[in-house]
Design an enzyme around this catalytic site. Structure first.
Site, PDB file in Angstrom:
ATOM      1  N   LYS A 221       0.812  -1.221   0.000  1.00 49.87           N
ATOM      2  CA  LYS A 221       0.000   0.000   0.000  1.00 49.87           C
ATOM      3  C   LYS A 221       0.843   1.267   0.000  1.00 49.87           C
ATOM      4  O   LYS A 221       2.058   1.240   0.227  1.00 49.87           O
ATOM      5  CB  LYS A 221      -0.966  -0.021   1.188  1.00 49.87           C
ATOM      6  CG  LYS A 221      -2.158  -0.943   0.945  1.00 49.87           C
ATOM      7  CD  LYS A 221      -3.278  -0.701   1.928  1.00 49.87           C
ATOM      8  CE  LYS A 221      -4.558  -1.394   1.457  1.00 49.87           C
ATOM      9  NZ  LYS A 221      -5.654  -1.224   2.427  1.00 49.87           N
ATOM     10  N   ARG A 255      -4.585  -9.767   4.537  1.00 51.96           N
ATOM     11  CA  ARG A 255      -4.979  -9.725   3.124  1.00 51.96           C
ATOM     12  C   ARG A 255      -3.734  -9.354   2.314  1.00 51.96           C
ATOM     13  O   ARG A 255      -3.202  -8.243   2.452  1.00 51.96           O
ATOM     14  CB  ARG A 255      -6.095  -8.700   2.922  1.00 51.96           C
ATOM     15  CG  ARG A 255      -6.612  -8.597   1.497  1.00 51.96           C
ATOM     16  CD  ARG A 255      -7.766  -7.595   1.421  1.00 51.96           C
ATOM     17  NE  ARG A 255      -8.298  -7.488   0.081  1.00 51.96           N
ATOM     18  CZ  ARG A 255      -7.841  -6.658  -0.857  1.00 51.96           C
ATOM     19  NH1 ARG A 255      -6.804  -5.858  -0.576  1.00 51.96           N
ATOM     20  NH2 ARG A 255      -8.374  -6.634  -2.055  1.00 51.96           N
TER      21      ARG A 255
END
Length: 286
Positions: A221, A255
């Protein structure tokens, strides 16, 4: 005890959720699993490497070309059914904020609805309750789907995360979602700048302390990229470092894009913490 699909997990048992993007424009793989066969091959590989959950998404999180609910369903529903047929024991999650898509994928065999946009469609929790499936309750800072944060501020970011996620979790249970199938997610990058996401990671123990199982979606991210000044394809090491910290603080579900690497990190943290034994213990004993 976390219960998803046919599986039950002890509180200290880490769970890997592998990402399978059914989009032509995903930020990480640029559509590598948009077509059926590469996507099914990705599922097979992820399961072989230790993923218990497959998270299927039909719309990328960031801004881009509009994807209608009908198109999102076209990308995901049939694929969910095929994964269910080929992998009857795997937990199937679908990353969607729309209740109508949620209903269609539950009919096709999904076990978990991953609501990354923080209950923006309150009817999604009603769908989860009606089908008896799990629900991920995420903090997105009030952001609308597929928007990026702009100068967002919080008096106390973790206090806001707890207020929102606990409220969503309790509402879900009141609607009939099984309590043991509800997870909370701090929503790294969603409605947050990099400093917010770093603080959320630092204070993850506060979420774990609520007793709800915590899911973290850290993989490659922007907060990792900005912390290291690295582009998307060079964020794996930073992601794994953040995974180790999150595991030490008690997060349970991860995740990820890199399943095998994540599994090793989680095993190592568990061994250091004394939550599990080493896989092999020969040194000094021969």
């Amino acid at each position: 005890m976390l219960r998803l699909g046919r599986r039950e997990f002890d509180p200290r048992e880490p769970v890997i959720m592998a990402i399978v993007n059914r989009t032509p424009d995903s930020f990480y793989d640029q559509g590598a699993t948009f077509r059926d066969e590469p996507a099914l091959a990705r599922v097979e590989q992820a399961v072989a490497e230790g993923a218990a959950i497959i998270d299927i998404g039909g719309v990328k999180a960031g801004p881009g070309e509009e994807v209608t609910a009908r198109e999102e369903a076209r990308r995901t529903v049939g694929f969910v059914a095929e994964v269910r047929r080929r992998f009857p024991d795997v937990i199937i999650s679908v990353d969607t904020w729309r209740h109508d898509v949620g209903e269609a994928v539950c009919e096709a065999g999904a076990d978990l609805l991953n609501d990354a946009w923080g209950g923006v469609d309150p009817r999604l929790a009603e769908v989860a309750a009606r089908y008896g499936v799990g629900l991920v309750c995420t903090h997105a800072g009030g952001a609308q789907p597929r928007t990026r944060p702009h100068r967002v501020t919080y008096d106390d970011v973790m206090a806001d995360i707890l207020r929102v996620t606990l409220g969503l979790a309790e509402r879900a249970v009141s609607l009939g979602v099984p309590r043991e199938s509800v997870l909370i997610d701090p929503g790294h990058d969603f409605g947050k700048n990099t400093r917010h996401s770093l603080e959320a990671t630092r204070r993850l123990g506060e979420m774990v302390g609520t007793g709800w199982p915590v899911l973290v979606s850290l993989s490659n991210k922007d907060f990792v990229g900005e912390s290291l000044d690295k582009p998307v394809k060079e964020r794996v090491i930073g992601t794994l470092a953040t995974t180790a910290v999150s595991a030490w603080l008690g997060a349970q579900v991860y995740r990820v894009h890199e399943v095998a690497e994540t599994r090793q990190v989680l095993q190592m943290v568990s061994a250091i913490a004394g939550w599990s034994d080493p896989a092999v213990a020969r040194r000094g004993l021969a």
